[in-house]
Design a protein around this motif. Sequence first.
Motif, mmCIF file in Angstrom:
data_model
loop_
_atom_site.group_PDB
_atom_site.id
_atom_site.type_symbol
_atom_site.label_atom_id
_atom_site.label_comp_id
_atom_site.label_asym_id
_atom_site.label_seq_id
_atom_site.Cartn_x
_atom_site.Cartn_y
_atom_site.Cartn_z
ATOM 1 N N TYR A 53 22.835 33.685 28.532
ATOM 2 C CA TYR A 53 21.699 32.915 28.729
ATOM 3 C C TYR A 53 21.751 31.328 28.128
ATOM 4 C CZ TYR A 53 18.529 35.984 30.814
ATOM 5 O OH TYR A 53 17.994 36.751 31.932
ATOM 6 N N GLN A 54 22.911 31.142 27.244
ATOM 7 C CA GLN A 54 22.975 29.551 26.847
ATOM 8 C C GLN A 54 23.381 28.729 28.066
ATOM 9 O OE1 GLN A 54 25.061 29.445 22.928
ATOM 10 N NE2 GLN A 54 25.707 31.329 23.698
ATOM 11 N N ASP A 55 24.084 29.435 29.089
ATOM 12 C CA ASP A 55 24.770 28.640 29.857
ATOM 13 C C ASP A 55 23.963 28.875 31.513
ATOM 14 O OD1 ASP A 55 26.712 27.925 28.286
ATOM 15 O OD2 ASP A 55 28.019 29.765 28.690
ATOM 16 N N ARG A 113 13.214 42.309 21.091
ATOM 17 C CA ARG A 113 11.947 41.729 21.182
ATOM 18 C C ARG A 113 11.677 40.450 20.431
ATOM 19 N NH1 ARG A 113 7.656 41.917 17.276
ATOM 20 N NH2 ARG A 113 9.049 42.918 15.644
ATOM 21 N N LYS A 114 12.660 40.066 19.651
ATOM 22 C CA LYS A 114 12.378 38.599 19.131
ATOM 23 C C LYS A 114 13.272 37.447 19.842
ATOM 24 C CE LYS A 114 10.942 37.846 15.452
ATOM 25 N NZ LYS A 114 9.496 37.435 15.147
ATOM 26 N N VAL A 115 14.395 37.844 20.461
ATOM 27 C CA VAL A 115 14.966 36.834 21.144
ATOM 28 C C VAL A 115 14.270 36.009 21.876
ATOM 29 C CG1 VAL A 115 16.131 38.257 22.719
ATOM 30 C CG2 VAL A 115 17.217 36.278 22.084
ATOM 31 N N ASN A 116 14.537 34.643 22.061
ATOM 32 C CA ASN A 116 13.940 34.042 23.080
ATOM 33 C C ASN A 116 15.008 33.493 24.007
ATOM 34 O OD1 ASN A 116 12.502 32.143 24.670
ATOM 35 N ND2 ASN A 116 12.105 30.579 23.057
ATOM 36 N N LEU A 117 14.889 34.136 25.214
ATOM 37 C CA LEU A 117 16.095 34.134 26.103
ATOM 38 C C LEU A 117 16.014 32.509 27.003
ATOM 39 C CD1 LEU A 117 16.116 37.391 27.703
ATOM 40 C CD2 LEU A 117 17.665 36.612 26.133
ATOM 41 N N LYS A 118 14.881 31.911 26.566
ATOM 42 C CA LYS A 118 14.781 30.401 27.329
ATOM 43 C C LYS A 118 15.311 29.423 26.108
ATOM 44 C CE LYS A 118 11.175 31.482 30.225
ATOM 45 N NZ LYS A 118 9.634 31.184 30.770
#
Length: 389
Positions: free
Chosen positions: A270-272, A337-342
Amino acid sequence: MAAPFRISSLLSRPSSFARTSRQLQTTSIKRWAVSSSRPIAQSLANTETTSSTAHEALPPQAYKPPTAGLLSHLPRSWVPYAELIRLQSPAGTYYLFLPCLFSTLLAAPLTNPIVPPSTVLYTSGLFFTGALIMRGAGCTVNDLWDRNLDPHVARTRLRPIARGAISVNQAIPYLGVQLFAGLALLLQFPFACFYYATPSLLFVASYPLAKRVTNYPQAVLGLTFSWGAMLGPPALGIDLLSHTPALVSAACLYGSCVAWTVVYDMIYAYQDIKDDAKAGIKSIALAQEKNAKAFLSAVSALQVGLLAGAGIAVGAGPLYFVGVCGGATATLGYMIRKVNLKSVEDCAGWFRRGAWFTGGAISLGLFGEYLAQYLGLCEEDKEQGAKRT
């Protein structure tokens, strides 16, 4: 000696696709140079050192040598080679090492007599050294294949081959040194490990191609990074082909680690996601963008289920299922639950932390089970249970 020369010549010779791409890229750079009021000649000079694709190149960015960390203490001429093997980013080494550690701890109670902690520690140390070497070799292979793609992704555009600090003709001998070092280390294990480990080289070589043909290259990466799950038993003298419980357990552990790779590398991807879409690079993040967390949860459930299967196959005790399966469930659930994929920063952070967050929980559970078996605590529990019945 002729074969390496031919390989390097083929790798360094631009294809017709690349030549056409360079023409298209030159046109886009001219437009960018005019809009930014920079001399066209300077912009064109930048493109000569950059591999090209048919997509618009990112604006030039200056490389800054490391001023902190291990790389800052190396001679300047060594830095590109250290960067090529990602010495400054150890998370990948940890992810390659952990399946080896899992399988060593899972196999240790199956030995007769049970191997002491010193043997487990020594074997794990060899595996970590091997992970460091082979992860570097895999990065070198990846960057050779991706030298025409990396300049068009913000996170990878300054990698040594992409920015021209290391040529293809320099990278290939360097790769050879890494592979010979890996072979020398492999020979420190029981010779049976040679036969079990060699097939993994096929996955190491093929993973960089996967992103060109499938939206799920993480599955191929999982097949590569998880191979250590098959090496713990033979490293401790257990023949998988003649020990059915060990074989079934190793197969379940391998599948579990493949699923785990899909989880953590999907977050990494999701970083790229924006650059991949522009550059035409296939990605699981793009394929599952609309239901990302549901997909991550499903794959994590598969991972935990296979971990349970690995324990059942070898008759593990309650400590295994509470520590290993319970620990994996809790840490994976919390991370998803915590990770913000944006957020690029949040994805990068969870990728780094995930190695020892989930991997650490599984390792502690496995170590607890091993110690219980080694100290005979499980036998005492079985005897007390038998007396009560």
